[in-house]
Design a protein around this motif. Structure first.
Motif, PDB file in Angstrom:
ATOM      1  N   MET A 142       0.844  -1.203   0.000  1.00 25.95           N
ATOM      2  CA  MET A 142       0.000   0.000   0.000  1.00 25.95           C
ATOM      3  C   MET A 142       0.872   1.244   0.000  1.00 25.95           C
ATOM      4  N   GLY A 143       1.975   1.171   0.751  1.00 26.47           N
ATOM      5  CA  GLY A 143       2.885   2.318   0.780  1.00 26.47           C
ATOM      6  C   GLY A 143       3.494   2.586  -0.585  1.00 26.47           C
ATOM      7  N   LEU A 144       3.860   1.493  -1.336  1.00 27.20           N
ATOM      8  CA  LEU A 144       4.420   1.647  -2.669  1.00 27.20           C
ATOM      9  C   LEU A 144       3.411   2.274  -3.612  1.00 27.20           C
ATOM     10  N   LEU A 145       2.124   1.853  -3.493  1.00 31.80           N
ATOM     11  CA  LEU A 145       1.071   2.428  -4.332  1.00 31.80           C
ATOM     12  C   LEU A 145       0.922   3.922  -4.071  1.00 31.80           C
ATOM     13  N   ARG A 146       1.060   4.296  -2.786  1.00 30.98           N
ATOM     14  CA  ARG A 146       0.938   5.726  -2.469  1.00 30.98           C
ATOM     15  C   ARG A 146       2.050   6.532  -3.141  1.00 30.98           C
ATOM     16  N   ILE A 147       3.258   5.941  -3.224  1.00 27.86           N
ATOM     17  CA  ILE A 147       4.379   6.663  -3.833  1.00 27.86           C
ATOM     18  C   ILE A 147       4.194   6.802  -5.328  1.00 27.86           C
ATOM     19  N   MET A 148       3.702   5.710  -5.933  1.00 36.73           N
ATOM     20  CA  MET A 148       3.602   5.675  -7.380  1.00 36.73           C
ATOM     21  C   MET A 148       2.340   6.379  -7.879  1.00 36.73           C
ATOM     22  N   MET A 149       1.278   6.418  -7.027  1.00 36.20           N
ATOM     23  CA  MET A 149       0.008   6.986  -7.486  1.00 36.20           C
ATOM     24  C   MET A 149      -0.093   8.446  -7.088  1.00 36.20           C
ATOM     25  N   PRO A 150      -0.743   9.188  -7.956  1.00 34.76           N
ATOM     26  CA  PRO A 150      -0.998  10.595  -7.598  1.00 34.76           C
ATOM     27  C   PRO A 150      -1.912  10.664  -6.372  1.00 34.76           C
ATOM     28  N   PRO A 151      -1.853  11.747  -5.621  1.00 33.47           N
ATOM     29  CA  PRO A 151      -2.682  11.897  -4.410  1.00 33.47           C
ATOM     30  C   PRO A 151      -4.174  11.695  -4.671  1.00 33.47           C
ATOM     31  N   LYS A 152      -4.635  12.152  -5.830  1.00 31.71           N
ATOM     32  CA  LYS A 152      -6.073  12.032  -6.113  1.00 31.71           C
ATOM     33  C   LYS A 152      -6.489  10.563  -6.194  1.00 31.71           C
ATOM     34  N   PHE A 153      -5.626   9.785  -6.862  1.00 34.87           N
ATOM     35  CA  PHE A 153      -5.966   8.356  -7.002  1.00 34.87           C
ATOM     36  C   PHE A 153      -5.772   7.609  -5.686  1.00 34.87           C
ATOM     37  N   GLN A 154      -4.812   8.103  -4.902  1.00 40.98           N
ATOM     38  CA  GLN A 154      -4.609   7.484  -3.591  1.00 40.98           C
ATOM     39  C   GLN A 154      -5.871   7.614  -2.738  1.00 40.98           C
ATOM     40  N   LEU A 155      -6.504   8.806  -2.789  1.00 41.69           N
ATOM     41  CA  LEU A 155      -7.728   9.034  -2.015  1.00 41.69           C
ATOM     42  C   LEU A 155      -8.845   8.116  -2.487  1.00 41.69           C
ATOM     43  N   LEU A 156      -8.967   7.985  -3.814  1.00 43.71           N
ATOM     44  CA  LEU A 156     -10.023   7.112  -4.361  1.00 43.71           C
ATOM     45  C   LEU A 156      -9.800   5.658  -3.949  1.00 43.71           C
ATOM     46  N   ALA A 157      -8.476   5.277  -3.928  1.00 43.62           N
ATOM     47  CA  ALA A 157      -8.162   3.895  -3.545  1.00 43.62           C
ATOM     48  C   ALA A 157      -8.542   3.633  -2.100  1.00 43.62           C
ATOM     49  N   VAL A 158      -8.245   4.606  -1.215  1.00 48.88           N
ATOM     50  CA  VAL A 158      -8.599   4.453   0.214  1.00 48.88           C
ATOM     51  C   VAL A 158     -10.106   4.341   0.372  1.00 48.88           C
ATOM     52  N   MET A 159     -10.845   5.206  -0.352  1.00 43.92           N
ATOM     53  CA  MET A 159     -12.311   5.186  -0.245  1.00 43.92           C
ATOM     54  C   MET A 159     -12.871   3.847  -0.766  1.00 43.92           C
ATOM     55  N   ALA A 160     -12.299   3.370  -1.857  1.00 44.41           N
ATOM     56  CA  ALA A 160     -12.770   2.097  -2.402  1.00 44.41           C
ATOM     57  C   ALA A 160     -12.511   0.955  -1.425  1.00 44.41           C
ATOM     58  N   PHE A 161     -11.314   1.014  -0.800  1.00 44.08           N
ATOM     59  CA  PHE A 161     -10.983  -0.019   0.183  1.00 44.08           C
ATOM     60  C   PHE A 161     -11.960   0.017   1.364  1.00 44.08           C
ATOM     61  N   GLY A 162     -12.286   1.263   1.816  1.00 38.16           N
ATOM     62  CA  GLY A 162     -13.218   1.386   2.948  1.00 38.16           C
ATOM     63  C   GLY A 162     -14.603   0.857   2.603  1.00 38.16           C
ATOM     64  N   ILE A 163     -15.045   1.191   1.383  1.00 38.84           N
ATOM     65  CA  ILE A 163     -16.372   0.716   0.947  1.00 38.84           C
ATOM     66  C   ILE A 163     -16.383  -0.813   0.866  1.00 38.84           C
ATOM     67  N   ALA A 164     -15.274  -1.368   0.350  1.00 39.09           N
ATOM     68  CA  ALA A 164     -15.194  -2.829   0.238  1.00 39.09           C
ATOM     69  C   ALA A 164     -15.256  -3.482   1.615  1.00 39.09           C
ATOM     70  N   MET A 165     -14.559  -2.895   2.572  1.00 41.11           N
ATOM     71  CA  MET A 165     -14.572  -3.449   3.929  1.00 41.11           C
ATOM     72  C   MET A 165     -15.966  -3.366   4.550  1.00 41.11           C
ATOM     73  N   MET A 166     -16.657  -2.218   4.322  1.00 34.39           N
ATOM     74  CA  MET A 166     -18.016  -2.075   4.851  1.00 34.39           C
ATOM     75  C   MET A 166     -18.949  -3.113   4.222  1.00 34.39           C
ATOM     76  N   PHE A 167     -18.783  -3.354   2.919  1.00 34.45           N
ATOM     77  CA  PHE A 167     -19.629  -4.339   2.235  1.00 34.45           C
ATOM     78  C   PHE A 167     -19.395  -5.740   2.808  1.00 34.45           C
ATOM     79  N   ILE A 168     -18.076  -6.031   3.009  1.00 31.18           N
ATOM     80  CA  ILE A 168     -17.747  -7.360   3.559  1.00 31.18           C
ATOM     81  C   ILE A 168     -18.338  -7.519   4.961  1.00 31.18           C
ATOM     82  N   GLU A 169     -18.186  -6.484   5.794  1.00 32.27           N
ATOM     83  CA  GLU A 169     -18.735  -6.552   7.158  1.00 32.27           C
ATOM     84  C   GLU A 169     -20.258  -6.706   7.135  1.00 32.27           C
ATOM     85  N   ASN A 170     -20.901  -5.988   6.165  1.00 29.33           N
ATOM     86  CA  ASN A 170     -22.358  -6.087   6.046  1.00 29.33           C
ATOM     87  C   ASN A 170     -22.780  -7.503   5.650  1.00 29.33           C
TER      88      ASN A 170
END
Length: 356
Positions: free
Chosen positions: A1-29
């Motif tokens: 995840m740290g490598l992705l943050r370095i290689m990805m622009p900040p905007k995409f990093q934010l989208l990736a975090v949000m997608a990960f959070g949504i995925a976790m919420m879906f799994i928990e649901n």
């Protein structure tokens, strides 16, 4: 995840975090839904198991319980009141016992004493409840009502009886003691030779026709309590009424004996199948008639009706008659001058839970 943050622009990093959070919420649901489904499944299984246990118990209880009219373990007690057509009725039982496979036992007490000693009460209760060879059976005799529940008995016998207009019963008994009947005409009776009529007895205030002689049906239904035999006891009258309603399956009246027999046949066919036809066509049903009986005059009747004892005995008789007519009104109908027993008049609907 740290490598992705370095290689990805900040905007995409934010989208990736949000997608990960949504995925976790879906799994928990989904996990929560699975947990809820499992809980519901467990509850459904538990309810099904409970239902199966209840149904099994109900089926076992149904197998263990037999309607009183069909059981081979039932005992009927007919504590017959003297001169109420009791012999006519018991003759029907004697005629039916072989055909319907039950026993009939006559209770003959010493000196016709209707009250048993305490030790005889215990013996009698033991006989009735444990004498398997005599079941099913009808016990009959001139004995007062005996409460089996006092002796710790769970399966109590079925009580039946017949009552009669108190003055008519006394007149019949008066002449029976003097002239007997056509059942055993050669048997010498206690008052044989006394030619005095009932009217003459009343006019001379004789003891055999005294109002106290009317006091019989109340104590027979009241039972083995001292107060039952205190002539004119209001407590005895109320206890007799209570027992009639709560302890007797059916109490008929002499004047309507055929209806009484018809209703017994409908309720207890194990014993009384064929009883109505036998009563209508058989000779024994009309066998016993008191001879030389003369109807009392109005003056004699009026004199007896002036006593408090008659008023109480008549109150009990009217109470029994009203109860009998109430039961009959809901059990039989008349058509073309003939009575017939009603068929089953209830049914079940909306039975839940439904079975597939």
């Amino acid at each position: 995840m740290g490598l992705l943050r370095i290689m990805m622009p900040p905007k995409f990093q934010l989208l990736a975090v949000m997608a990960f959070g949504i995925a976790m919420m879906f799994i928990e649901n989904q996990i929560q839904k699975l947990e809820d489904s499992r809980t519901k499944l467990e509850l459904t299984i538990a309810r099904h198991e409970v239902r199966e246990v209840e149904q099994r118990h109900m089926q076992e209880a149904a197998r263990d319980w037999t309607p009183p009219g069909e059981s081979d373990d039932v005992v009927i007690i007919y504590n017959r009141v003297p001169k109420t057509a009791s012999t006519s009725f018991t003759n029907i039982a004697y005629d039916l016992c072989s055909k319907n496979h039950f026993h009939v036992l006559h209770i003959n007490t010493t000196k016709n004493n209707p009250v048993m000693s305490l030790q005889d009460q215990v013996r009698f209760v033991r006989n009735v409840t444990s004498w398997k060879e005599m079941k099913p059976g009808i016990y009959h005799g001139h004995v007062a009502f005996l409460d089996f529940s006092k002796f710790g008995v769970k399966a109590k016998p079925i009580y039946i009886n017949v009552v009669r207009d108190p003055i008519e019963r006394l007149v019949s008994y008066y002449y029976f003691l003097r002239f007997g009947d056509d059942y055993r005409p050669g048997l010498r009776r206690r008052k044989q030779g006394d030619k005095k009529t009932f009217d003459e007895c009343v006019s001379s205030a004789g003891s055999d026709c005294a109002p106290e002689k009317l006091w019989l049906q109340i104590p027979f239904f009241c039972g083995h309590y001292s107060e039952c035999w205190n002539v004119g006891s209001r407590w005895a009258l109320e206890q007799a009424k209570y027992n009639l309603v709560n302890e007797y399956l059916l109490v008929g009246v002499t004047e309507e004996l055929e209806d009484f027999i018809m209703m017994l046949e409908a309720a207890l066919p194990r014993f009384f199948k064929g009883a109505t036809d036998l009563y209508r066509t058989g000779k024994k049903s009309h066998l016993r008639k008191t001879t030389e009986k003369k109807p009392p005059t109005k003056d004699s009747i009026t004199k007896l009706q002036g006593s408090e004892i008659w008023k109480m005995e008549n109150e009990f008789y009217e109470f029994a008659l009203e109860q009998f007519q109430f039961v009959r009104a809901h059990a039989v109908r008349e058509k073309d001058g003939e009575l017939y027993v009603l068929a089953q008049n209830y049914f079940y609907e909306k039975i839940y839970p439904k079975v597939n």
